[in-house]
Enzyme design. Sequence first.
Site, PDB file in Angstrom:
ATOM      1  N   TRP A   1       2.077  20.328  43.356  1.00 15.83           N
ATOM      2  CA  TRP A   1       0.626  20.454  43.506  1.00 15.83           C
ATOM      3  C   TRP A   1       0.289  21.498  44.561  1.00 15.83           C
ATOM      4  O   TRP A   1      -0.699  22.223  44.426  1.00 15.83           O
ATOM      5  CB  TRP A   1       0.036  19.101  43.895  1.00 15.83           C
ATOM      6  N   HIS A   2       1.120  21.593  45.602  1.00 14.15           N
ATOM      7  CA  HIS A   2       0.829  22.512  46.695  1.00 14.15           C
ATOM      8  C   HIS A   2       0.983  23.969  46.294  1.00 14.15           C
ATOM      9  O   HIS A   2       0.337  24.846  46.886  1.00 14.15           O
ATOM     10  CB  HIS A   2       1.720  22.207  47.901  1.00 14.15           C
ATOM     11  N   GLY A   3       1.811  24.256  45.338  1.00 14.03           N
ATOM     12  CA  GLY A   3       1.942  25.653  44.966  1.00 14.03           C
ATOM     13  C   GLY A   3       3.062  25.902  43.977  1.00 14.03           C
ATOM     14  O   GLY A   3       3.968  25.074  43.808  1.00 14.03           O
TER      15      GLY A   3
END
Length: 477
Positions: free
Chosen positions: A325-327
């Site tokens: 989700w963060h990247g």
Amino acid sequence: MFFNSLTFAIFLPIVFFLYWFVFNKTKSSQNLILILASYYFYSCWDWRFLFLLVFSTFLDYATGIQIEKTENASTRKFWFWLSVGINLGFLAIFKYYNFFASSFATLLSDFGLKSSPFLLDVVLPVGISFYTFHGLSYVIDIYYKRIKAEYNFVDYSLFVSYFPLLVAGPIERATHLLPQVKVRRVFNFEKAKEGVYQFTWGLVKKVVIADGCATYANAIFDHYPAMNSWSLILGAIYFAFQIYGDFSGYSDMALGMSKLFGIDLLRNFNYPYFSRDIAEFWRRWHISLSSWFRDYVYIPLGGSKGSKSKQVRNVFIIFVLSGFWHGANWTYLAWGFINALYFLPLLLLNKNRSNIEMVNLKWNLSSIKEIASIFYTFILACLAWIFFRANTITDAFAYIKRMFSNGNFASQYLANERYNYELLAFVIVFVIVEWNSRFSIEPISGRKSGLKLALAIAAIIALGTFSDYKEFIYFQF
């Protein structure tokens, strides 16, 4: 438009004045001015992506109503998956397509096959991960009949696009925010004062702690092959406080300014670096995201029920998804996987809920154990953050290897030297202030709040003015 910018310092008072003195007669007028302010705020990043935000809002608004109106199971499922598919499709295109295309091309090259992947030349829309999750939780809750659909488009639009949380959270739930925007707000001086305190403390976290630490964390991580063990240790510590000060500072500013408008947002951080194990850390770090994955992925997968093997599977799915989700980078996946490994012993020994309440030392032998647990958990978090910060997994392993093998603990000069050890002193003072405030939300409030506020503003002016690092880390997610 950053919360720590001069532009925002002009924008916020104008919105505050219009909200309470011009458009304060009805709930609808209050919501309308906040929506207009939110759309203007978002368009300052890139006005073209405003259409994507409006489309996403209308999509979930319309599909939510359709899901509620029909009792036919297949029709409800169609509208549900239409919303989920399009929302996740936007994320896949803007955030993950290039990553998968490049990774697949690299995999083919490892087998001796040449390929020229088609990559998209697009900018990641700011806040897309956050407002997408707002809409997803809303539609999921309607589909499972936990909530009713919202028929007032203005009210729903404000829920999705409310500017304090629009670009970096917290990830709100319809059950918490929608009831607040459906009633007229009345000015509450005490709540507004709390908001000023919390916003100011968030600004201290950002411009004094996070931006100060960023100067040295960036210098050390960018030149880690030339750094000795002591500098690399400092780099990991500085980044740990950079990302905490940056993200929790943003959350405090969001919660604080929201109180100025009479609206309460979900608490997103609860002193995570005072955690005694990694499970407690994740209950206190980015709470809105952790609880989102818990409620919409972990529990539907079976949660902590079933065999240990299924529990382990569920834990790894959650942490890897959190990293992803963060990247779109293998380093984020590695960071999530490492945290899952940290969590695994606690799960297997049924100790993942041993530390629920905030630590409260009694200064006895058990307290020594608690302090040791806090330091141990912080060290684990710092090691994992190295993977989060590094450009590649290879760089992360090389950084850690040099940190443990170099053996030189002498002070090392950095090209951007300004106040290295003064900064370390500021971090220590910051930790002491947080420790003394760990049972509250606004460390500036309470006794001598006026003096605390004056000191905080002085620190912002004295140190924030010379900050080299203005952007928020989580704006890229």
